[in-house]
Design a protein around this motif. Sequence first.
Motif, short mmCIF file in Angstrom:
data_model
loop_
_atom_site.label_atom_id
_atom_site.label_comp_id
_atom_site.label_asym_id
_atom_site.label_seq_id
_atom_site.Cartn_x
_atom_site.Cartn_y
_atom_site.Cartn_z
N THR A 91 0.82 -1.21 0.00
CA THR A 91 0.00 0.00 0.00
C THR A 91 0.85 1.26 0.00
O THR A 91 1.70 1.44 0.88
N PRO A 92 0.67 2.19 -0.96
CA PRO A 92 1.35 3.49 -0.88
C PRO A 92 0.74 4.31 0.25
O PRO A 92 -0.48 4.47 0.33
N VAL A 93 1.60 4.83 1.14
CA VAL A 93 1.13 5.57 2.30
C VAL A 93 1.89 6.89 2.40
O VAL A 93 3.13 6.92 2.28
N GLU A 94 1.17 7.98 2.63
CA GLU A 94 1.80 9.28 2.83
C GLU A 94 2.35 9.37 4.25
O GLU A 94 1.59 9.25 5.23
N LEU A 95 3.66 9.59 4.38
CA LEU A 95 4.32 9.67 5.68
C LEU A 95 5.05 11.00 5.81
O LEU A 95 5.50 11.58 4.82
N THR A 96 5.18 11.46 7.05
CA THR A 96 5.86 12.73 7.35
C THR A 96 7.32 12.46 7.70
O THR A 96 7.62 11.56 8.49
N ASP A 97 8.23 13.24 7.13
CA ASP A 97 9.66 13.09 7.43
C ASP A 97 9.97 13.63 8.83
O ASP A 97 9.33 14.58 9.30
N CYS A 98 10.95 13.01 9.48
CA CYS A 98 11.29 13.40 10.85
C CYS A 98 12.58 14.22 10.95
O CYS A 98 13.14 14.38 12.03
N GLY A 99 13.04 14.77 9.83
CA GLY A 99 14.12 15.74 9.87
C GLY A 99 15.51 15.15 9.71
O GLY A 99 15.75 13.94 9.83
#
Length: 271
Positions: A91-99
């Motif tokens: 599944t393609p999932v939108e994730l937030t980068d942690c820097g």
Amino acid sequence: MRLASIHFYPVKSTAGHEIHEAEVQPWGLADDRRYLITDERGEVLTAREQPLLLACVARVDGGTLTLTGPHAAPLRVTPDDTMSTVLVGRTPVELTDCGDDAARWLSELAGRPVRLKWLDDPTRRPVNPDHGRPEDRVSLADGYPLLLTSTASLAQLNDWIVEGAQERGEEAPKPLPMHRFRPNVVIDGVGTPFAEDEWKRVRIGAVDFRVSKGCDRCVLTTVDTATYTKGKEPIRTLSKHRKWDGKVWFGINLIPDGPGRIATGDSITLL
């Protein structure tokens, strides 16, 4: 039967924590596997490929993630507003980068360029529709919200491992610990090893769960968490005693029917 222990893993494929009680959310235990690590290609990196990730201890306190490891000072993680699409399972999932700080910290541990990603919205990823309902969701676990194992099944597996060693003329190894299998809930008092294979629904305390499917096991179970090296067990023995459909099996996957709280010592009821 009773709930013997509860475990969660804030960052996928890093060290886990045993806790005495937990909040069950529709997508899994609270704070379980809401973060994962990606490699230089932007693909999910797990301890299957990089066992040293298991040396990372991730703790969540008031929504803040802190990473601790043998190679650097502890690091408090601050996600930024950069998002990317990561293929998690199928599944393609939108994730937030942690820097960049988290990326540098984990890259030094892993010995290769990696980044840390956060699932800010756990309703974003559906469960495999072949084994769940359209509304079912899962965080960043391999496929389903919770994994259940039983002490009776582990005891039988360890007996089989000893029997195999004796047949080969080898010294009997130490028993495998349950944490090799990275469960969320461990059940004690099951009368027959692997009886859980036949369960359809189960109540833990006051929370009801559906059994989605058995759990097929991978090479991650062969990693010794003290040395971060791979061996042959338990895959060798599971292949002899617990192999079908081209896979080896240990434990069952659960989907909550609703939210609630569970605690060590809770009674287990088959529904």
